[in-house]
Design a protein around this motif. Structure first.
Motif, PDB file in Angstrom:
ATOM      1  N   GLY A 252       4.263  -2.963  -2.362  1.00 56.24           N
ATOM      2  CA  GLY A 252       3.849  -1.570  -2.371  1.00 56.24           C
ATOM      3  C   GLY A 252       3.714  -0.887  -1.032  1.00 56.24           C
ATOM      4  N   PHE A 253       4.029  -1.545   0.078  1.00 62.38           N
ATOM      5  CA  PHE A 253       3.891  -0.905   1.382  1.00 62.38           C
ATOM      6  C   PHE A 253       4.894   0.233   1.550  1.00 62.38           C
ATOM      7  CE2 PHE A 253       2.291  -5.260   2.055  1.00 62.38           C
ATOM      8  CZ  PHE A 253       1.006  -4.953   2.496  1.00 62.38           C
ATOM      9  N   ALA A 254       6.084   0.074   0.986  1.00 60.05           N
ATOM     10  CA  ALA A 254       7.095   1.131   1.077  1.00 60.05           C
ATOM     11  C   ALA A 254       6.650   2.393   0.351  1.00 60.05           C
ATOM     12  CB  ALA A 254       8.423   0.629   0.509  1.00 60.05           C
ATOM     13  N   ASP A 255       5.801   2.239  -0.668  1.00 58.31           N
ATOM     14  CA  ASP A 255       5.341   3.379  -1.457  1.00 58.31           C
ATOM     15  C   ASP A 255       3.976   3.890  -1.019  1.00 58.31           C
ATOM     16  OD1 ASP A 255       7.638   3.195  -3.108  1.00 58.31           O
ATOM     17  OD2 ASP A 255       6.692   1.565  -4.242  1.00 58.31           O
ATOM     18  N   GLY A 256       3.446   3.336   0.063  1.00 59.56           N
ATOM     19  CA  GLY A 256       2.157   3.789   0.560  1.00 59.56           C
ATOM     20  C   GLY A 256       0.969   3.327  -0.246  1.00 59.56           C
ATOM     21  N   LEU A 257       1.114   2.282  -1.062  1.00 60.26           N
ATOM     22  CA  LEU A 257      -0.005   1.771  -1.844  1.00 60.26           C
ATOM     23  C   LEU A 257      -0.984   1.028  -0.937  1.00 60.26           C
ATOM     24  CD1 LEU A 257       1.843   0.435  -5.033  1.00 60.26           C
ATOM     25  CD2 LEU A 257       0.872   2.710  -4.614  1.00 60.26           C
ATOM     26  N   VAL A 258      -2.259   1.125  -1.245  1.00 58.99           N
ATOM     27  CA  VAL A 258      -3.303   0.491  -0.443  1.00 58.99           C
ATOM     28  C   VAL A 258      -3.565  -0.904  -0.987  1.00 58.99           C
ATOM     29  CG1 VAL A 258      -5.692   0.634   0.362  1.00 58.99           C
ATOM     30  CG2 VAL A 258      -4.337   2.727   0.043  1.00 58.99           C
ATOM     31  N   PRO A 259      -3.424  -1.944  -0.162  1.00 60.49           N
ATOM     32  CA  PRO A 259      -3.658  -3.313  -0.638  1.00 60.49           C
ATOM     33  C   PRO A 259      -5.046  -3.469  -1.258  1.00 60.49           C
ATOM     34  CG  PRO A 259      -2.685  -3.336   1.552  1.00 60.49           C
ATOM     35  CD  PRO A 259      -3.026  -1.912   1.255  1.00 60.49           C
ATOM     36  N   TYR A 260      -5.104  -4.221  -2.347  1.00 61.28           N
ATOM     37  CA  TYR A 260      -6.324  -4.580  -3.071  1.00 61.28           C
ATOM     38  C   TYR A 260      -6.893  -3.435  -3.912  1.00 61.28           C
ATOM     39  CZ  TYR A 260      -5.876  -7.989   0.655  1.00 61.28           C
ATOM     40  OH  TYR A 260      -5.369  -8.900   1.537  1.00 61.28           O
ATOM     41  N   PHE A 261      -6.620  -2.199  -3.541  1.00 55.01           N
ATOM     42  CA  PHE A 261      -7.167  -1.057  -4.265  1.00 55.01           C
ATOM     43  C   PHE A 261      -6.170  -0.496  -5.285  1.00 55.01           C
ATOM     44  CE2 PHE A 261      -9.754  -1.372  -0.531  1.00 55.01           C
ATOM     45  CZ  PHE A 261     -11.025  -0.992  -0.938  1.00 55.01           C
ATOM     46  N   ASP A 262      -4.894  -0.438  -4.904  1.00 56.63           N
ATOM     47  CA  ASP A 262      -3.869   0.109  -5.788  1.00 56.63           C
ATOM     48  C   ASP A 262      -3.155  -1.019  -6.519  1.00 56.63           C
ATOM     49  OD1 ASP A 262      -4.456   2.670  -4.984  1.00 56.63           O
ATOM     50  OD2 ASP A 262      -2.968   2.666  -3.377  1.00 56.63           O
ATOM     51  N   LYS A 263      -3.027  -0.870  -7.820  1.00 54.70           N
ATOM     52  CA  LYS A 263      -2.335  -1.877  -8.623  1.00 54.70           C
ATOM     53  C   LYS A 263      -0.841  -1.783  -8.400  1.00 54.70           C
ATOM     54  CE  LYS A 263      -3.000  -4.088 -13.093  1.00 54.70           C
ATOM     55  NZ  LYS A 263      -3.714  -4.005 -14.385  1.00 54.70           N
ATOM     56  N   LEU A 264      -0.198  -2.943  -8.370  1.00 55.52           N
ATOM     57  CA  LEU A 264       1.233  -3.009  -8.085  1.00 55.52           C
ATOM     58  C   LEU A 264       2.034  -3.064  -9.381  1.00 55.52           C
ATOM     59  CD1 LEU A 264       1.105  -5.740  -5.291  1.00 55.52           C
ATOM     60  CD2 LEU A 264       1.234  -3.272  -4.952  1.00 55.52           C
ATOM     61  N   PRO A 265       3.225  -2.498  -9.369  1.00 55.79           N
ATOM     62  CA  PRO A 265       4.123  -2.689 -10.515  1.00 55.79           C
ATOM     63  C   PRO A 265       4.728  -4.091 -10.463  1.00 55.79           C
ATOM     64  CG  PRO A 265       5.202  -1.375  -8.835  1.00 55.79           C
ATOM     65  CD  PRO A 265       3.804  -1.583  -8.363  1.00 55.79           C
ATOM     66  N   GLY A 266       5.134  -4.606 -11.578  1.00 57.21           N
ATOM     67  CA  GLY A 266       5.768  -5.918 -11.597  1.00 57.21           C
ATOM     68  C   GLY A 266       4.813  -7.018 -11.995  1.00 57.21           C
ATOM     69  N   ASP A 267       5.221  -8.271 -11.719  1.00 52.22           N
ATOM     70  CA  ASP A 267       4.466  -9.423 -12.196  1.00 52.22           C
ATOM     71  C   ASP A 267       3.248  -9.746 -11.326  1.00 52.22           C
ATOM     72  OD1 ASP A 267       5.976 -10.102 -10.029  1.00 52.22           O
ATOM     73  OD2 ASP A 267       6.646 -12.043 -10.802  1.00 52.22           O
ATOM     74  N   MET A 268       3.175  -9.225 -10.094  1.00 50.69           N
ATOM     75  CA  MET A 268       2.024  -9.449  -9.225  1.00 50.69           C
ATOM     76  C   MET A 268       1.233  -8.150  -9.148  1.00 50.69           C
ATOM     77  SD  MET A 268       0.548 -11.871  -7.480  1.00 50.69           S
ATOM     78  CE  MET A 268       1.875 -13.070  -7.229  1.00 50.69           C
TER      79      MET A 268
END
Length: 499
Positions: free
Chosen positions: A101-117
């Motif tokens: 999610g870094f490419a999409d600007g998602l915040v680690p641990y706070f924003d849920k990721l798409p996919g299996d992780m």
């Protein structure tokens, strides 16, 4: 009978050690640049001090490791499933830029990721490292270009970590600065440095070891706590330190170190733990739920079974083996004829964790390299171990090439990969064996043969023993040092005439 205490040498303080004069492999290795240093060499009196030389060597070797990744940088990470494996240049870094999610600007641990992780599966401080690198990566251009830049940014940050590691190892043993070359020239270090973010935790751990060697227990604890917030393994160093401080009666420094580590870890983790508990816990749940994976002897066992080993069973067995190994290291510490050096026990406990774990990623060798350079600074043994690690490094990528090349079967089949795993296991066990031998026969320890005690031990260096068991209360058995006379030693403050 009085309790045994640390050996005191009646010899004057010797000059700094020149490995080319005491290590035959090191002496042979410098023949192409003019041979070993002479006694009149002005090392340390000019700009070319050992620290600067070793830092520059580390920069050069790190750069060569980056060059080794260029076949993937130019396309292997992006085109063809097996190309990055056949060129042995795989790295997690570019793949996780978009995958976490870094490419999409998602915040680690706070924003849920798409996919299996669903959340980032790394400890908090490593997540911060990854996030800072993403801030330095331009968000324009193709995703391929962004991933290339992200890898380059991370490589630059990890290069700083590599230099910190080399400098810290060089300064930890004051009389043996050139042992830092073992780290700087380690081929496995250069090959694995940019696979993942492990160097960040390794740098913090090396800095912690340096602080302890200087008697700064609180600074050691703070750095170790930060290292544990970046990777789990550094916390293992508190185990050997506990037993060593028990034997020496140095409880106040141990309490300061433990308290500093706990506070530092909490400062990093508590905010995320409270504000994003599900994301924070992902690293720990993922580690628990992860099945048997690459590089472990558990995988070899599983591949010979009709039914794969259950993850819960492996977790239980691996934990039991680690506990037994720690008990053995503790027993060795309290019964050795001379108190083991801190670096020796630190290497053994981390090696035990690696050997018993259910996964061994190739970059895990970075955890051991600085500790090995401090525990057993002997070029022959170090290079034997490195050769085994290189064999594993090549083996895992060729095995993945084999499994991803379809009917072409390009690479190493399962049986060959099992041999590579065996090489890694035997190489690590070999280095563990010579370290244990040095503990049991301290006159074989190249660090102590010059008359020192524990240069990485800080308050433990030269301290008296207050609690020992078994062999520690008896004089040592001297080994045959190739016809040389062992150093004269006296056990306790004065020899006991009743012995």
């Amino acid at each position: 009978m009085p309790s045994a205490e640390t050996t005191r040498m009646s010899q004057p303080e010797p000059e700094p050690v020149r490995p080319t004069r005491e290590d035959e492999v090191a002496a042979a290795g410098v023949e192409f640049i003019g041979g070993p240093l002479g006694v009149r060499a002005l090392v340390g009196r000019s700009w070319w001090t050992p620290v600067r030389v070793i830092a520059l060597v580390m920069l050069g070797m790190f750069a060569l490791g980056m060059v080794q990744k260029f076949p993937c940088y130019d396309g292997g990470w992006f085109f063809g499933a097996s190309s990055q494996y056949t060129h042995a240049c795989y790295s997690d870094i570019p793949h996780l830029y978009q995958g976490r999610g870094f490419a999409d600007g998602l915040v680690p641990y706070f924003d849920k990721l798409p996919g299996d992780m669903d959340y980032l599966e790394y400890p908090v401080l490593t997540g911060v490292f990854m996030e800072v690198a993403s801030w330095l990566t331009p968000g324009s251009g193709s995703i391929q270009h962004q991933e290339q830049v992200y890898w380059m940014v991370n490589a630059g940050m990890l290069m700083i970590c590599a230099v910190v590691i080399a400098v810290c190892v060089t300064r930890t043993h004051r009389r043996r600065p050139w042992d830092g070359l073992l780290v700087a020239l380690a081929p496995a270090f250069a090959l694995t440095a940019t696979i993942n973010w492990d160097l960040f935790a390794v740098a913090l751990t090396a800095a912690a070891m340096l602080m302890w060697s200087r008697g700064r227990a609180l600074a050691f604890g703070v750095l170790l706590g930060l290292a544990t917030a970046a990777k789990l393994y550094p916390v293992l160093l508190l185990g050997p330190l506990f037993v060593l401080c028990w034997r020496a009666g140095k409880w106040r420094p141990f309490i300061a170190a433990t308290g500093g580590a706990l506070v530092a870890w909490l400062v990093v983790n508590v905010p995320v733990m409270l504000l994003a508990p599900e994301g924070w816990s992902k690293f720990y749940t993922f580690s628990q739920e992860r099945g048997v994976d690459f590089g472990s002897f558990w995988l070899v066992i599983s591949q010979h079974m009709d039914t794969p080993l259950d993850t819960d069973v492996v977790n239980t067995l691996a934990t039991a083996l680690m506990v037994l190994a720690c008990l053995g290291i503790g027993g060795l510490t309290l019964t050795a004829p001379r108190r083991p050096r801190f670096a020796q026990l630190a290497f053994l406990v981390v090696a035990a964790f690696i050997l018993t774990n259910k996964v061994y990623s190739p970059q895990y060798v970075l955890w051991l390299i600085p500790l090995a350079a401090l525990a057993r600074p002997k070029w022959r043994d170090f290079l034997v171990w490195q050769a085994c690690e290189i064999a594993y490094f090549l083996g895992i990528w060729l095995y993945l090439a084999y499994t991803t090349s379809g009917d072409k079967h390009q690479g190493l089949p399962t049986e060959g990969y099992q041999l590579a795993i065996t090489a890694h296991l035997l190489g690590t066990l070999y280095l563990c064996a010579v370290v244990v031998r040095d503990i049991w026969l301290p006159e074989r320890d190249v660090v102590r043969r010059g008359g020192g005690d524990d240069p990485s031990g800080g308050v433990l260096d030269g301290a008296e023993d207050v609690f020992v068991l078994g062999h520690a209360a008896r004089p040592p058995r001297h080994a045959d040092l190739d016809g040389e006379q062992p150093p004269s030693v006296s056990w306790g403050k004065e020899a006991d005439s009743s012995l």
